[in-house]
Design a protein around this motif. Structure first.
Motif, PDB file in Angstrom:
ATOM      1  N   GLN A   8       0.863  -1.359  -0.071  1.00  0.00           N
ATOM      2  CA  GLN A   8       0.206   0.126  -0.017  1.00  0.00           C
ATOM      3  C   GLN A   8       0.824   1.257  -0.044  1.00  0.00           C
ATOM      4  N   ASP A   9       2.171   1.157   0.480  1.00  0.00           N
ATOM      5  CA  ASP A   9       2.980   2.270   0.405  1.00  0.00           C
ATOM      6  C   ASP A   9       3.063   3.085  -1.034  1.00  0.00           C
ATOM      7  N   THR A  15       0.749   9.551  -4.285  1.00  0.00           N
ATOM      8  CA  THR A  15      -0.365  10.570  -4.243  1.00  0.00           C
ATOM      9  C   THR A  15       0.268  11.907  -3.396  1.00  0.00           C
ATOM     10  N   ILE A  16       1.284  11.526  -2.305  1.00  0.00           N
ATOM     11  CA  ILE A  16       1.932  12.585  -1.585  1.00  0.00           C
ATOM     12  C   ILE A  16       2.664  13.379  -2.886  1.00  0.00           C
ATOM     13  N   GLN A  17       3.313  12.793  -3.508  1.00  0.00           N
ATOM     14  CA  GLN A  17       4.435  13.232  -4.621  1.00  0.00           C
ATOM     15  C   GLN A  17       3.432  14.207  -5.371  1.00  0.00           C
ATOM     16  N   ARG A  18       2.448  13.636  -6.019  1.00  0.00           N
ATOM     17  CA  ARG A  18       1.639  14.289  -7.025  1.00  0.00           C
ATOM     18  C   ARG A  18       1.089  15.862  -6.388  1.00  0.00           C
ATOM     19  N   GLU A  19       0.640  15.660  -5.267  1.00  0.00           N
ATOM     20  CA  GLU A  19       0.070  16.812  -4.701  1.00  0.00           C
ATOM     21  C   GLU A  19       1.108  17.999  -4.099  1.00  0.00           C
ATOM     22  N   PRO A  54      -0.430   3.084   5.852  1.00  0.00           N
ATOM     23  CA  PRO A  54       0.693   3.478   4.719  1.00  0.00           C
ATOM     24  C   PRO A  54       1.846   4.224   5.324  1.00  0.00           C
ATOM     25  N   ARG A  55       2.922   4.204   4.875  1.00  0.00           N
ATOM     26  CA  ARG A  55       4.099   4.931   5.323  1.00  0.00           C
ATOM     27  C   ARG A  55       4.757   5.619   4.057  1.00  0.00           C
ATOM     28  N   ALA A  56       5.381   6.783   4.140  1.00  0.00           N
ATOM     29  CA  ALA A  56       5.985   7.573   3.215  1.00  0.00           C
ATOM     30  C   ALA A  56       7.161   8.316   3.690  1.00  0.00           C
ATOM     31  N   LEU A  57       8.301   8.546   3.157  1.00  0.00           N
ATOM     32  CA  LEU A  57       9.286   9.606   3.577  1.00  0.00           C
ATOM     33  C   LEU A  57       9.287  10.570   2.561  1.00  0.00           C
TER      34      LEU A  57
END
Length: 96
Positions: A8-9, A15-19, A54-57
Protein backbone atom coordinates in the motif's frame (compact mmCIF):
# COMPACT_ATOMS: atom_id res chain seq x y z
CA UNK A 1 10.13 7.23 -0.78
CA UNK A 2 8.24 4.11 0.18
CA UNK A 3 9.01 0.68 1.60
CA UNK A 4 9.17 -1.83 -1.21
CA UNK A 5 7.94 -4.66 0.98
CA UNK A 6 4.62 -2.96 1.79
CA UNK A 7 2.14 -2.97 -1.10
CA UNK A 8 0.00 0.00 0.00
CA UNK A 9 2.95 2.35 0.45
CA UNK A 10 3.70 3.05 -3.23
CA UNK A 11 0.24 4.49 -3.97
CA UNK A 12 0.40 6.56 -0.80
CA UNK A 13 3.82 7.95 -1.76
CA UNK A 14 2.62 8.71 -5.30
CA UNK A 15 -0.40 10.62 -3.97
CA UNK A 16 1.83 12.74 -1.74
CA UNK A 17 4.31 13.28 -4.59
CA UNK A 18 1.62 14.45 -6.99
CA UNK A 19 0.10 16.97 -4.58
CA UNK A 20 3.40 18.36 -3.30
CA UNK A 21 4.72 18.80 -6.86
CA UNK A 22 1.48 20.55 -7.83
CA UNK A 23 1.71 22.84 -4.79
CA UNK A 24 5.36 23.77 -5.23
CA UNK A 25 5.46 23.76 -9.03
CA UNK A 26 8.62 21.67 -9.00
CA UNK A 27 9.71 18.92 -11.36
CA UNK A 28 8.23 15.51 -10.61
CA UNK A 29 11.14 13.12 -10.14
CA UNK A 30 8.84 10.25 -9.18
CA UNK A 31 8.86 8.16 -6.04
CA UNK A 32 11.67 5.86 -5.04
CA UNK A 33 11.49 2.45 -3.42
CA UNK A 34 13.67 2.47 -0.30
CA UNK A 35 15.59 -0.63 -1.36
CA UNK A 36 16.66 1.22 -4.54
CA UNK A 37 18.56 3.86 -2.57
CA UNK A 38 22.35 3.69 -2.21
CA UNK A 39 21.90 2.92 1.49
CA UNK A 40 19.34 0.16 0.97
CA UNK A 41 16.18 -0.37 2.98
CA UNK A 42 15.31 2.35 5.46
CA UNK A 43 14.14 1.17 8.86
CA UNK A 44 12.07 4.29 9.42
CA UNK A 45 9.71 3.05 6.68
CA UNK A 46 9.61 -0.58 7.81
CA UNK A 47 9.25 -0.54 11.61
CA UNK A 48 7.21 -1.24 13.55
CA UNK A 49 6.30 -4.03 11.19
CA UNK A 50 2.81 -4.41 12.66
CA UNK A 51 0.10 -1.94 11.85
CA UNK A 52 -1.69 -1.70 8.58
CA UNK A 53 -1.21 1.95 7.73
CA UNK A 54 0.64 3.48 4.78
CA UNK A 55 4.08 5.05 5.23
CA UNK A 56 6.14 7.42 3.15
CA UNK A 57 9.25 9.51 3.64
CA UNK A 58 9.17 12.97 2.06
CA UNK A 59 12.28 14.84 0.96
CA UNK A 60 11.25 18.38 0.18
CA UNK A 61 14.22 19.63 -1.82
CA UNK A 62 17.86 19.00 -2.45
CA UNK A 63 19.53 22.27 -1.49
CA UNK A 64 23.16 21.68 -2.27
CA UNK A 65 24.24 25.20 -3.19
CA UNK A 66 23.13 28.83 -3.37
CA UNK A 67 21.68 28.35 -6.85
CA UNK A 68 19.43 25.51 -5.66
CA UNK A 69 18.16 27.69 -2.84
CA UNK A 70 17.34 30.51 -5.25
CA UNK A 71 15.47 28.07 -7.51
CA UNK A 72 12.80 27.64 -4.83
CA UNK A 73 11.38 30.91 -6.06
CA UNK A 74 9.11 32.24 -3.33
CA UNK A 75 10.34 32.88 0.17
CA UNK A 76 11.03 29.82 2.28
CA UNK A 77 7.97 30.58 4.42
CA UNK A 78 5.73 30.58 1.37
CA UNK A 79 7.35 27.39 0.05
CA UNK A 80 6.82 25.71 3.44
CA UNK A 81 3.15 26.71 3.39
CA UNK A 82 2.74 25.42 -0.17
CA UNK A 83 4.41 22.16 0.84
CA UNK A 84 2.11 21.77 3.86
CA UNK A 85 -0.95 22.43 1.68
CA UNK A 86 0.19 19.75 -0.75
CA UNK A 87 0.66 17.19 2.02
CA UNK A 88 -2.75 18.08 3.45
CA UNK A 89 -4.45 17.65 0.06
CA UNK A 90 -2.67 14.31 -0.38
CA UNK A 91 -3.91 13.06 2.99
CA UNK A 92 -7.47 14.12 2.24
CA UNK A 93 -7.33 12.56 -1.21
CA UNK A 94 -5.79 9.29 -0.07
CA UNK A 95 -7.91 8.73 3.04
CA UNK A 96 -11.30 9.80 1.66
Amino acid sequence: MYAGNRSQDKGFAQTIQREVVNSLGTRDRGVLKDSDTPRGSLGVLRYPSGGNYPRALIEVEFITNESALEDLGPTLDEAAEDFARGVRRAMLDYFQ
